[in-house]
Scaffold this motif. Structure first.
Motif, PDB file in Angstrom:
ATOM      1  N   ARG A   1       1.707  12.792  -5.268  1.00 52.04           N
ATOM      2  CA  ARG A   1       0.385  12.260  -5.628  1.00 52.04           C
ATOM      3  C   ARG A   1       0.499  10.906  -6.337  1.00 52.04           C
ATOM      4  NH1 ARG A   1      -0.484  17.539  -5.439  1.00 52.04           N
ATOM      5  NH2 ARG A   1      -2.510  18.418  -5.014  1.00 52.04           N
ATOM      6  N   HIS A   2       1.175  10.915  -7.453  1.00 55.69           N
ATOM      7  CA  HIS A   2       1.173   9.740  -8.324  1.00 55.69           C
ATOM      8  C   HIS A   2       2.027   8.594  -7.790  1.00 55.69           C
ATOM      9  CE1 HIS A   2      -1.239  11.868 -11.217  1.00 55.69           C
ATOM     10  NE2 HIS A   2      -0.410  12.892 -11.111  1.00 55.69           N
ATOM     11  N   VAL A   3       3.179   8.905  -7.248  1.00 57.21           N
ATOM     12  CA  VAL A   3       4.025   7.838  -6.711  1.00 57.21           C
ATOM     13  C   VAL A   3       3.389   7.260  -5.446  1.00 57.21           C
ATOM     14  CG1 VAL A   3       6.305   7.287  -5.774  1.00 57.21           C
ATOM     15  CG2 VAL A   3       6.106   8.722  -7.812  1.00 57.21           C
ATOM     16  N   ALA A   4       2.797   8.118  -4.610  1.00 62.73           N
ATOM     17  CA  ALA A   4       2.098   7.615  -3.418  1.00 62.73           C
ATOM     18  C   ALA A   4       0.963   6.679  -3.830  1.00 62.73           C
ATOM     19  CB  ALA A   4       1.559   8.780  -2.591  1.00 62.73           C
ATOM     20  N   ARG A   5       0.232   7.034  -4.867  1.00 63.84           N
ATOM     21  CA  ARG A   5      -0.855   6.176  -5.364  1.00 63.84           C
ATOM     22  C   ARG A   5      -0.293   4.866  -5.927  1.00 63.84           C
ATOM     23  NH1 ARG A   5      -3.272   9.605  -8.964  1.00 63.84           N
ATOM     24  NH2 ARG A   5      -4.104  10.760  -7.196  1.00 63.84           N
ATOM     25  N   LEU A   6       0.832   4.949  -6.648  1.00 65.17           N
ATOM     26  CA  LEU A   6       1.463   3.756  -7.203  1.00 65.17           C
ATOM     27  C   LEU A   6       1.915   2.803  -6.096  1.00 65.17           C
ATOM     28  CD1 LEU A   6       2.576   2.200  -9.656  1.00 65.17           C
ATOM     29  CD2 LEU A   6       4.675   3.540  -9.414  1.00 65.17           C
ATOM     30  N   TYR A   7       2.504   3.350  -5.025  1.00 66.78           N
ATOM     31  CA  TYR A   7       2.881   2.500  -3.888  1.00 66.78           C
ATOM     32  C   TYR A   7       1.656   1.771  -3.332  1.00 66.78           C
ATOM     33  CZ  TYR A   7       7.628   4.448  -3.441  1.00 66.78           C
ATOM     34  OH  TYR A   7       8.925   4.811  -3.648  1.00 66.78           O
ATOM     35  N   GLY A   8       0.530   2.453  -3.289  1.00 68.58           N
ATOM     36  CA  GLY A   8      -0.694   1.800  -2.826  1.00 68.58           C
ATOM     37  C   GLY A   8      -1.102   0.651  -3.727  1.00 68.58           C
ATOM     38  N   GLU A   9      -1.012   0.853  -5.032  1.00 66.61           N
ATOM     39  CA  GLU A   9      -1.343  -0.212  -5.983  1.00 66.61           C
ATOM     40  C   GLU A   9      -0.387  -1.395  -5.838  1.00 66.61           C
ATOM     41  OE1 GLU A   9      -1.294   1.682  -9.807  1.00 66.61           O
ATOM     42  OE2 GLU A   9      -2.961   3.017  -9.280  1.00 66.61           O
ATOM     43  N   MET A  10       0.846  -1.123  -5.400  1.00 68.65           N
ATOM     44  CA  MET A  10       1.854  -2.171  -5.219  1.00 68.65           C
ATOM     45  C   MET A  10       1.760  -2.810  -3.826  1.00 68.65           C
ATOM     46  SD  MET A  10       5.032  -0.168  -7.014  1.00 68.65           S
ATOM     47  CE  MET A  10       6.230  -1.408  -6.573  1.00 68.65           C
ATOM     48  N   LYS A  11       0.751  -2.427  -3.047  1.00 72.54           N
ATOM     49  CA  LYS A  11       0.531  -2.958  -1.690  1.00 72.54           C
ATOM     50  C   LYS A  11       1.706  -2.656  -0.751  1.00 72.54           C
ATOM     51  CE  LYS A  11      -3.205  -5.159  -3.082  1.00 72.54           C
ATOM     52  NZ  LYS A  11      -4.234  -4.263  -3.458  1.00 72.54           N
ATOM     53  N   ALA A  12       2.278  -1.470  -0.888  1.00 72.12           N
ATOM     54  CA  ALA A  12       3.413  -1.072  -0.043  1.00 72.12           C
ATOM     55  C   ALA A  12       2.968  -0.618   1.341  1.00 72.12           C
ATOM     56  CB  ALA A  12       4.201   0.053  -0.724  1.00 72.12           C
ATOM     57  N   TYR A  13       1.693  -0.335   1.527  1.00 75.09           N
ATOM     58  CA  TYR A  13       1.197   0.138   2.814  1.00 75.09           C
ATOM     59  C   TYR A  13       0.609  -1.031   3.597  1.00 75.09           C
ATOM     60  CZ  TYR A  13       1.471   4.393   0.037  1.00 75.09           C
ATOM     61  OH  TYR A  13       1.906   5.392  -0.779  1.00 75.09           O
ATOM     62  N   ASP A  14       1.085  -1.217   4.826  1.00 73.44           N
ATOM     63  CA  ASP A  14       0.553  -2.311   5.634  1.00 73.44           C
ATOM     64  C   ASP A  14      -0.690  -1.854   6.391  1.00 73.44           C
ATOM     65  OD1 ASP A  14       1.386  -0.920   7.938  1.00 73.44           O
ATOM     66  OD2 ASP A  14       3.256  -2.050   8.070  1.00 73.44           O
ATOM     67  N   ASP A  15      -1.328  -2.788   7.062  1.00 67.81           N
ATOM     68  CA  ASP A  15      -2.593  -2.512   7.751  1.00 67.81           C
ATOM     69  C   ASP A  15      -2.439  -1.632   8.984  1.00 67.81           C
ATOM     70  OD1 ASP A  15      -4.003  -3.946   5.884  1.00 67.81           O
ATOM     71  OD2 ASP A  15      -3.982  -5.803   7.048  1.00 67.81           O
ATOM     72  N   GLU A  16      -1.242  -1.605   9.588  1.00 67.89           N
ATOM     73  CA  GLU A  16      -1.054  -0.780  10.784  1.00 67.89           C
ATOM     74  C   GLU A  16      -1.054   0.708  10.451  1.00 67.89           C
ATOM     75  OE1 GLU A  16       1.097  -2.487  14.392  1.00 67.89           O
ATOM     76  OE2 GLU A  16       2.393  -2.980  12.679  1.00 67.89           O
ATOM     77  N   GLY A  17      -0.658   1.071   9.255  1.00 72.54           N
ATOM     78  CA  GLY A  17      -0.732   2.463   8.818  1.00 72.54           C
ATOM     79  C   GLY A  17       0.140   3.421   9.607  1.00 72.54           C
ATOM     80  N   ILE A  18       1.369   3.010   9.935  1.00 73.14           N
ATOM     81  CA  ILE A  18       2.280   3.863  10.698  1.00 73.14           C
ATOM     82  C   ILE A  18       3.089   4.733   9.740  1.00 73.14           C
ATOM     83  CG2 ILE A  18       4.216   3.917  12.313  1.00 73.14           C
ATOM     84  CD1 ILE A  18       3.259   1.135  13.302  1.00 73.14           C
ATOM     85  N   PHE A  19       3.059   6.037   9.998  1.00 75.50           N
ATOM     86  CA  PHE A  19       3.791   7.002   9.174  1.00 75.50           C
ATOM     87  C   PHE A  19       4.611   7.915  10.076  1.00 75.50           C
ATOM     88  CE2 PHE A  19       0.624   5.388   6.448  1.00 75.50           C
ATOM     89  CZ  PHE A  19       1.061   5.565   5.145  1.00 75.50           C
ATOM     90  N   VAL A  20       5.664   8.459   9.511  1.00 74.54           N
ATOM     91  CA  VAL A  20       6.544   9.373  10.237  1.00 74.54           C
ATOM     92  C   VAL A  20       6.679  10.644   9.414  1.00 74.54           C
ATOM     93  CG1 VAL A  20       8.879   9.747  11.130  1.00 74.54           C
ATOM     94  CG2 VAL A  20       7.845   7.468  11.267  1.00 74.54           C
ATOM     95  N   GLY A  21       6.537  11.780  10.073  1.00 75.13           N
ATOM     96  CA  GLY A  21       6.812  13.066   9.448  1.00 75.13           C
ATOM     97  C   GLY A  21       8.094  13.599  10.052  1.00 75.13           C
ATOM     98  N   ASP A  22       9.026  14.020   9.210  1.00 75.75           N
ATOM     99  CA  ASP A  22      10.301  14.483   9.739  1.00 75.75           C
ATOM    100  C   ASP A  22      10.901  15.528   8.821  1.00 75.75           C
ATOM    101  OD1 ASP A  22      12.377  14.604  11.556  1.00 75.75           O
ATOM    102  OD2 ASP A  22      13.399  12.829  10.800  1.00 75.75           O
ATOM    103  N   GLY A  23      11.754  16.329   9.410  1.00 78.99           N
ATOM    104  CA  GLY A  23      12.479  17.336   8.658  1.00 78.99           C
ATOM    105  C   GLY A  23      13.965  17.060   8.706  1.00 78.99           C
ATOM    106  N   SER A  24      14.671  17.551   7.711  1.00 81.34           N
ATOM    107  CA  SER A  24      16.109  17.353   7.659  1.00 81.34           C
ATOM    108  C   SER A  24      16.729  18.482   6.842  1.00 81.34           C
ATOM    109  CB  SER A  24      16.426  15.999   7.019  1.00 81.34           C
ATOM    110  OG  SER A  24      17.806  15.737   7.113  1.00 81.34           O
ATOM    111  N   TYR A  25      18.027  18.490   6.816  1.00 80.79           N
ATOM    112  CA  TYR A  25      18.768  19.440   5.996  1.00 80.79           C
ATOM    113  C   TYR A  25      19.387  18.691   4.833  1.00 80.79           C
ATOM    114  CZ  TYR A  25      18.158  22.842   9.662  1.00 80.79           C
ATOM    115  OH  TYR A  25      17.589  23.700  10.559  1.00 80.79           O
TER     116      TYR A  25
END
Length: 172
Positions: A14-38
């Motif tokens: 929640r909070h770190v994701a919001r902080l990244y937004g305040e830091m303008k870390a998200y670009d306008d294309e809005g591409i995200f990846v969901g992945d799993g790992s071990y």
């Protein structure tokens, strides 16, 4: 020491994701990846919730059925490893030059990855708002029509399933 693992993950998601937004870390294309790992840990049973699983030489888990079909030489290249599973939600750029981890959930060794991913997306949108995530790229292990439809109708997120086929799969 008194913070639970789940509380720490919730804070980050929640909070770190919001902080990244305040830091303008998200670009306008809005591409995200969901992945799993071990996540591999030392072979110590005191790692609560971890599991010992058999992995091949490429660190892919091997089921009992797959193991039975292997030649002795293939089995010899496998090893038992203690691990957790993890699900990540990443924001990336089109060029693949950078990514930001905006959500994560550490799971027990045999826990399914898809349900926690949908929770991560809901948490992210709740933290930063609609319209930041526009495209969610997943592998075929996350195929879930109702959930993908929900993301589209509730949040306007397009889901893309990256399907890869090996030559041997294509010819059989």
């Amino acid at each position: 020491r008194q913070t639970t693992a789940r509380a720490l993950e919730d804070w980050y998601n929640r909070h770190v994701a919001r902080l990244y937004g305040e830091m303008k870390a998200y670009d306008d294309e809005g591409i995200f990846v969901g992945d799993g790992s071990y996540l591999f840990v030392p072979d110590n049973e005191h790692y609560e919730g971890s599991k010992r699983l058999l992995f091949d030489e490429h660190n892919h888990p091997v089921s009992k059925e797959e193991e039975q079909k292997m030649t002795p030489a293939q089995r010899k290249r496998c090893q038992w490893r203690r691990c957790y599973r993890a699900v990540f939600l990443l924001h990336c750029d089109r060029a693949g030059e950078r990514f930001v981890v905006v959500g994560l959930r550490v799971l027990h060794g045999h826990q399914a990855e898809a349900p926690p991913l949908w929770e991560l997306v809901d948490t992210f949108v709740g933290a930063v708002g609609r319209g930041v995530m526009k495209v969610l790229i997943l592998d075929r292990g996350f195929i879930d029509g109702p959930q993908m439809g929900r993301l589209k109708t509730e949040y306007g997120i397009d889901t893309v399933i990256a399907i890869t086929v090996t030559f041997s799969e294509a010819v059989t």
